[in-house]
Design a protein around this motif. Structure first.
Motif, PDB file in Angstrom:
ATOM      1  N   PRO A  22       0.820  -1.225   0.000  1.00 27.79           N
ATOM      2  CA  PRO A  22       0.000   0.000   0.000  1.00 27.79           C
ATOM      3  C   PRO A  22       0.849   1.268   0.000  1.00 27.79           C
ATOM      4  O   PRO A  22       0.456   2.283  -0.588  1.00 27.79           O
ATOM      5  CB  PRO A  22      -0.823  -0.106   1.293  1.00 27.79           C
ATOM      6  N   GLU A  23       2.016   1.237   0.640  1.00 27.79           N
ATOM      7  CA  GLU A  23       2.873   2.440   0.655  1.00 27.79           C
ATOM      8  C   GLU A  23       3.437   2.716  -0.740  1.00 27.79           C
ATOM      9  O   GLU A  23       3.608   3.863  -1.147  1.00 27.79           O
ATOM     10  CB  GLU A  23       4.009   2.260   1.652  1.00 27.79           C
ATOM     11  N   ILE A  24       3.709   1.650  -1.475  1.00 31.54           N
ATOM     12  CA  ILE A  24       4.204   1.829  -2.849  1.00 31.54           C
ATOM     13  C   ILE A  24       3.075   2.372  -3.725  1.00 31.54           C
ATOM     14  O   ILE A  24       3.270   3.289  -4.525  1.00 31.54           O
ATOM     15  CB  ILE A  24       4.778   0.503  -3.404  1.00 31.54           C
ATOM     16  N   LEU A  60      16.654   2.961  -8.634  1.00 36.46           N
ATOM     17  CA  LEU A  60      16.629   1.538  -9.001  1.00 36.46           C
ATOM     18  C   LEU A  60      18.047   1.046  -9.278  1.00 36.46           C
ATOM     19  O   LEU A  60      18.477   0.009  -8.749  1.00 36.46           O
ATOM     20  CB  LEU A  60      15.713   1.345 -10.218  1.00 36.46           C
ATOM     21  N   ALA A  61      18.780   1.807 -10.091  1.00 44.25           N
ATOM     22  CA  ALA A  61      20.148   1.402 -10.422  1.00 44.25           C
ATOM     23  C   ALA A  61      20.997   1.346  -9.155  1.00 44.25           C
ATOM     24  O   ALA A  61      21.744   0.383  -8.932  1.00 44.25           O
ATOM     25  CB  ALA A  61      20.745   2.386 -11.428  1.00 44.25           C
ATOM     26  N   LYS A 210       6.739  -8.869  -8.862  1.00 40.43           N
ATOM     27  CA  LYS A 210       7.112 -10.059  -8.082  1.00 40.43           C
ATOM     28  C   LYS A 210       7.609  -9.666  -6.699  1.00 40.43           C
ATOM     29  O   LYS A 210       7.929 -10.518  -5.884  1.00 40.43           O
ATOM     30  CB  LYS A 210       8.202 -10.857  -8.812  1.00 40.43           C
ATOM     31  N   ALA A 211       7.740  -8.354  -6.456  1.00 41.97           N
ATOM     32  CA  ALA A 211       8.264  -7.901  -5.164  1.00 41.97           C
ATOM     33  C   ALA A 211       7.403  -6.771  -4.617  1.00 41.97           C
ATOM     34  O   ALA A 211       7.902  -5.737  -4.192  1.00 41.97           O
ATOM     35  CB  ALA A 211       9.716  -7.466  -5.304  1.00 41.97           C
ATOM     36  N   ARG A 212       6.085  -6.959  -4.688  1.00 44.75           N
ATOM     37  CA  ARG A 212       5.109  -6.037  -4.122  1.00 44.75           C
ATOM     38  C   ARG A 212       5.091  -4.661  -4.790  1.00 44.75           C
ATOM     39  O   ARG A 212       4.637  -3.680  -4.226  1.00 44.75           O
ATOM     40  CB  ARG A 212       5.286  -5.925  -2.602  1.00 44.75           C
ATOM     41  N   ALA A 251       7.471   3.524 -12.877  1.00 41.97           N
ATOM     42  CA  ALA A 251       8.915   3.583 -12.610  1.00 41.97           C
ATOM     43  C   ALA A 251       9.155   3.912 -11.139  1.00 41.97           C
ATOM     44  O   ALA A 251      10.020   3.312 -10.488  1.00 41.97           O
ATOM     45  CB  ALA A 251       9.552   4.635 -13.508  1.00 41.97           C
ATOM     46  N   VAL A 252       8.352   4.853 -10.601  1.00 37.59           N
ATOM     47  CA  VAL A 252       8.479   5.220  -9.184  1.00 37.59           C
ATOM     48  C   VAL A 252       8.185   3.998  -8.309  1.00 37.59           C
ATOM     49  O   VAL A 252       8.919   3.677  -7.371  1.00 37.59           O
ATOM     50  CB  VAL A 252       7.511   6.387  -8.841  1.00 37.59           C
ATOM     51  N   GLY A 253       7.103   3.294  -8.643  1.00 36.95           N
ATOM     52  CA  GLY A 253       6.716   2.113  -7.865  1.00 36.95           C
ATOM     53  C   GLY A 253       7.763   1.006  -7.964  1.00 36.95           C
ATOM     54  O   GLY A 253       8.096   0.351  -6.978  1.00 36.95           O
ATOM     55  N   MET A 254       8.298   0.840  -9.161  1.00 38.46           N
ATOM     56  CA  MET A 254       9.293  -0.228  -9.334  1.00 38.46           C
ATOM     57  C   MET A 254      10.568   0.085  -8.558  1.00 38.46           C
ATOM     58  O   MET A 254      11.140  -0.790  -7.897  1.00 38.46           O
ATOM     59  CB  MET A 254       9.610  -0.422 -10.813  1.00 38.46           C
ATOM     60  N   ALA A 255      11.017   1.349  -8.645  1.00 37.25           N
ATOM     61  CA  ALA A 255      12.254   1.720  -7.937  1.00 37.25           C
ATOM     62  C   ALA A 255      12.101   1.467  -6.439  1.00 37.25           C
ATOM     63  O   ALA A 255      13.004   0.950  -5.780  1.00 37.25           O
ATOM     64  CB  ALA A 255      12.588   3.181  -8.210  1.00 37.25           C
ATOM     65  N   GLU A 256      10.926   1.815  -5.925  1.00 37.72           N
ATOM     66  CA  GLU A 256      10.705   1.640  -4.484  1.00 37.72           C
ATOM     67  C   GLU A 256      10.584   0.149  -4.129  1.00 37.72           C
ATOM     68  O   GLU A 256      11.097  -0.294  -3.096  1.00 37.72           O
ATOM     69  CB  GLU A 256       9.440   2.415  -4.065  1.00 37.72           C
ATOM     70  N   ALA A 257       9.927  -0.620  -4.989  1.00 35.07           N
ATOM     71  CA  ALA A 257       9.796  -2.061  -4.722  1.00 35.07           C
ATOM     72  C   ALA A 257      11.174  -2.725  -4.720  1.00 35.07           C
ATOM     73  O   ALA A 257      11.474  -3.557  -3.855  1.00 35.07           O
ATOM     74  CB  ALA A 257       8.891  -2.703  -5.782  1.00 35.07           C
ATOM     75  N   VAL A 258      12.019  -2.341  -5.668  1.00 34.43           N
ATOM     76  CA  VAL A 258      13.358  -2.950  -5.737  1.00 34.43           C
ATOM     77  C   VAL A 258      14.182  -2.516  -4.524  1.00 34.43           C
ATOM     78  O   VAL A 258      14.864  -3.326  -3.901  1.00 34.43           O
ATOM     79  CB  VAL A 258      14.060  -2.577  -7.068  1.00 34.43           C
ATOM     80  N   ARG A 259      14.080  -1.232  -4.156  1.00 31.88           N
ATOM     81  CA  ARG A 259      14.845  -0.760  -2.988  1.00 31.88           C
ATOM     82  C   ARG A 259      14.458  -1.572  -1.749  1.00 31.88           C
ATOM     83  O   ARG A 259      15.314  -2.090  -1.033  1.00 31.88           O
ATOM     84  CB  ARG A 259      14.557   0.734  -2.743  1.00 31.88           C
TER      85      ARG A 259
END
Ligand SMILES: Cc1ncc(COP(=O)(O)O)c(C=O)c1O
Length: 395
Positions: A22-24, A60-61, A210-212, A251-259
């Motif tokens: 939910p935070e993402i 993300l990088a 795959k990672a929320r 992109a914002v959601g993915m970067a945060e999920a990966v972090r």
């Protein structure tokens, strides 16, 4: 409209997709609200959106110790896999190109490689076998390498069995021969450390969901200096490597999920290992009254949280449907796009006895699962398998 998942559903299909954090989701909504401009527009709204996008790229990088320009955002893990393979071949267009993939890759790798080999003169493909333990045969990779080999594409963690593949060892065999290595790390995110240089990867695929993170966003990480032809032509987005207005919130959601996934990998692994232990202990405790069951795939070389189990004399579709009726979501191997259970190419490649090949079901845990859910789901599975085995025996 289909009904929403019932309250109380035990969701054990996290390798198919995970519920968004939910935070993402809130961060994504915020990015959409605050940055309505097109990142390619030159006015202030566009520049602000561009800044936000580039911050997501850097984040993300940075989570993977890579420079920002190594990230190409895509519309899925499947697209990133296609881009890695077809983009490499197009970069070598006009010259013979030999590809090596394993027989247990995700269909977005296998079908892409097969289509390229079928449609393009000069493109050839070798599919590497795996052992009964679900591990790719390293010697077969070494034997398959030819002067024209341009790319080896291997997954780090198999999506159906959770078995970890010897990617770094494969890279070792390809090194010094100018062969590129693409690693599909979609199922490894949050379950294994991801270090491109240590893996020997030139290209690495991730998927946010795959990672929320959000569905429909992926990324291809490209080692600096590794040229790649685009598959989608048009604008100059993604440094000329993928045209199209960017999915800023994605992109914002993915970067945060990966972090979050990278930072929590150790804790996540411990949580998954605990759930898996409880699940297997509960199942084993009730096994005396039911059919024999086996784990498909090497128990000692797999990530925690993904189990592929087969019960003797019990059909996989009966298990998936029966568990669904019992309020537990599991799957038969990978998520399929057609909604129909198809034979698993992964279990087929492992050369298992027919009951293990045709009966394998995947149980995949996630961060939101509890110990009680693991216990309850195992008890329901044991009871269902017992009932199905009995009815088959008497039917
Ligand atoms: C190993 C692996 N690679 C690639 C993909 C494709 O990712 P996406 O669903 O984002 O297209 C998946 C999805 O299940 C996967 O498990």
């Amino acid at each position: 409209m289909p009904a929403p998942p019932p309250h109380g559903l035990i969701y054990l299909d996290h390798s198919a997709t995970t519920p968004i954090d939910p935070e993402i989701a809130a961060r994504m909504r915020d990015a959409d609200d605050r940055f309505p401009g097109n990142p390619s527009s030159i006015h202030a709204a566009g520049r602000a959106a561009r800044l936000c996008l580039e911050e997501a790229r850097s984040a993300l990088a940075g989570s993977l110790g890579m420079p920002a320009e190594s990230v190409i955002f895509t519309g899925s893990g499947s697209e990133a896999n296609n881009l890695a393979i077809a983009g490499t071949l197009l970069e070598h267009a006009g010259r013979p190109a030999h590809l090596i993939v394993s027989a247990i890759e995700h269909h977005s790798v296998l079908h892409c490689a097969r289509a390229l080999a079928a449609r393009h003169d000069g493109v050839t493909l070798t599919e590497i076998a795996c052992g009964a333990d679900g591990r790719i045969d390293l010697d077969a990779i070494a034997d398959a390498i030819r002067p024209a080999t341009r790319l080896i594409s291997l997954m780090l963690v198999n999506n159906e069995t959770g078995v970890i593949q010897p990617v770094a060892e494969a890279a070792h065999r390809a090194r010094d021969r100018g062969i590129r290595l693409h690693v599909d790390a979609v199922q490894a995110l949050g379950r294994l450390p991801l270090d491109l240089p240590a893996l020997g990867a030139d290209l690495l695929t991730l998927a946010a969901h795959k990672a929320r993170g959000p569905r429909g966003v992926g990324a291809l990480l490209v080692r600096p200096g590794c040229g790649l032809a685009p598959l989608i032509h048009g604008g100059t987005q993604e440094n000329y490597r993928r045209a199209g207005t960017e999915n800023l919130a994605g992109a914002v959601g993915m970067a945060e999920a990966v972090r979050r996934a990278v930072a929590a990998t150790d804790a996540h692994r411990r949580h998954l290992a605990r759930l898996e232990r409880i699940f297997l202990d509960t199942l084993t405790g009730q096994a005396a009254a039911g059919p024999r069951f086996e784990l498909n795939g090497c128990a000692t070389a797999k990530v925690p949280g993904i189990l592929n189990l087969a019960f003797e004399g019990v059909r996989q579709d009966d298990l998936v449907v029966g568990m669904d009726l019992a309020g537990v979501a599991i799957s038969a191997g990978s998520a399929c796009s057609s909604g129909v259970i198809e034979p698993s190419h992964v279990l087929a490649a492992m050369n298992l006895p027919p009951w293990r090949r045709d009966g394998g079901v995947r149980i995949s845990f996630g961060s939101t699962n509890t110990e009680q859910e693991a216990r309850q789901a195992a008890a329901r599975l044991a009871e269902l398998a017992r009932r199905l085995a009995t009815s088959t025996a008497h039917g």
